[in-house]
Write an enzyme that holds these catalytic residues in place. Structure first.
Site, short mmCIF file in Angstrom:
data_model
loop_
_atom_site.label_atom_id
_atom_site.label_comp_id
_atom_site.label_asym_id
_atom_site.label_seq_id
_atom_site.Cartn_x
_atom_site.Cartn_y
_atom_site.Cartn_z
N GLY A 89 0.82 -1.20 0.00
CA GLY A 89 0.00 0.00 0.00
C GLY A 89 0.85 1.25 0.00
N ARG A 90 0.27 2.35 0.44
CA ARG A 90 0.98 3.62 0.48
C ARG A 90 1.97 3.70 1.64
NH1 ARG A 90 -0.31 8.65 -1.89
NH2 ARG A 90 -1.18 7.18 -3.36
N GLU A 93 6.01 3.74 1.65
CA GLU A 93 6.71 4.93 1.16
C GLU A 93 7.28 5.76 2.29
OE1 GLU A 93 4.10 7.24 -1.27
OE2 GLU A 93 3.71 5.60 -2.67
N CYS A 119 3.85 -6.66 -2.18
CA CYS A 119 3.48 -5.50 -2.98
C CYS A 119 4.51 -4.39 -2.94
CB CYS A 119 2.09 -5.02 -2.55
SG CYS A 119 1.28 -3.95 -3.76
N HIS A 120 4.20 -3.24 -2.32
CA HIS A 120 5.13 -2.12 -2.23
C HIS A 120 6.07 -2.20 -1.02
CE1 HIS A 120 2.38 -0.36 -5.16
NE2 HIS A 120 3.24 0.62 -5.35
N TYR A 139 5.15 -5.54 -6.25
CA TYR A 139 4.38 -4.85 -7.28
C TYR A 139 5.38 -4.51 -8.39
CZ TYR A 139 1.29 -1.52 -9.54
OH TYR A 139 0.51 -0.87 -10.46
#
Length: 198
Positions: A89-90, A93, A119-120, A139
């Site tokens: 997800g976000r 980051e 994923c991320h 991802y």
């Protein structure tokens, strides 16, 4: 079966399915999962995001649920956990900007403990400098970051020693199955229960 003690590191706008599904599935097979977030305490919540491929060139992002934290990040000791879970997800980051998150992640890699990353979330592994010489997935948009950090990116659920990586939540069945195996989980199935008949 003796359950393992696992820690899942999340943050606001973690991907909804990638946090909720592993949290519940790992408990179903007998593991204890502490969900933590830097700068938040047990009882606080993080917002989640739902990502979906809707025919555009990249995914869309919608607000999801609120995920309650059941432990306090500042109070955890990584040495007390058997494994690590990093959903995407976000959140990755900015989680990768927290030195304490990177130190926690490094502990699991230095101690060769199981880590499930999706994923991320490999962005956190890149920042922790633990991917050199490792094979993993993510991802697809994270592939250049993995390769720049000395890792080899592949387009499938991957097990490299104790590191289990997946591309996105569609990989849950295989990703979780592989992680459960790396954890050494033995699932016992009893006789099926049948409804009484008259």
């Amino acid at each position: 079966m003796t359950g393992k003690s696992l820690v899942m590191i999340v943050g606001d706008y973690v991907e909804d399915y990638e946090a909720m599904v592993p949290f519940q599935a790992l408990q179903v097979v007998g593991h204890d999962v502490d969900v933590v977030c830097p700068d938040k305490e047990a009882g606080d919540r993080v917002k989640t995001a739902v990502h979906d491929e809707r025919g555009a060139q990249t995914y869309s992002e919608l607000e999801g649920h609120e995920l309650p934290l059941n432990a306090t990040f500042a109070e955890i000791d990584p040495a007390e956990y058997d494994g690590l879970v990093l959903p995407g997800g976000r959140a990755p980051e900015y989680l990768r900007l927290h030195d304490a998150v990177l130190e926690t992640v490094r502990h699991f890699f230095e101690a060769d403990k199981p880590a499930a990353v999706l994923c991320h979330a490999p962005l956190i592994l890149v920042a922790a400098d633990v991917l050199d010489g490792r094979t993993c997935t993510s991802y697809p948009g994270i592939a250049p970051d993995i390769e720049a950090a000395g890792g080899e990116w592949v387009d499938e659920v991957t097990v490299d020693g104790t590191l289990v990586t997946g591309r996105l939540y569609n990989d849950h069945p295989e990703w979780l199955r592989e992680f459960i195996e790396v954890l050494g989980t033995e699932i016992e199935h009893g006789d099926p229960v049948t409804a009484p008949t008259d």
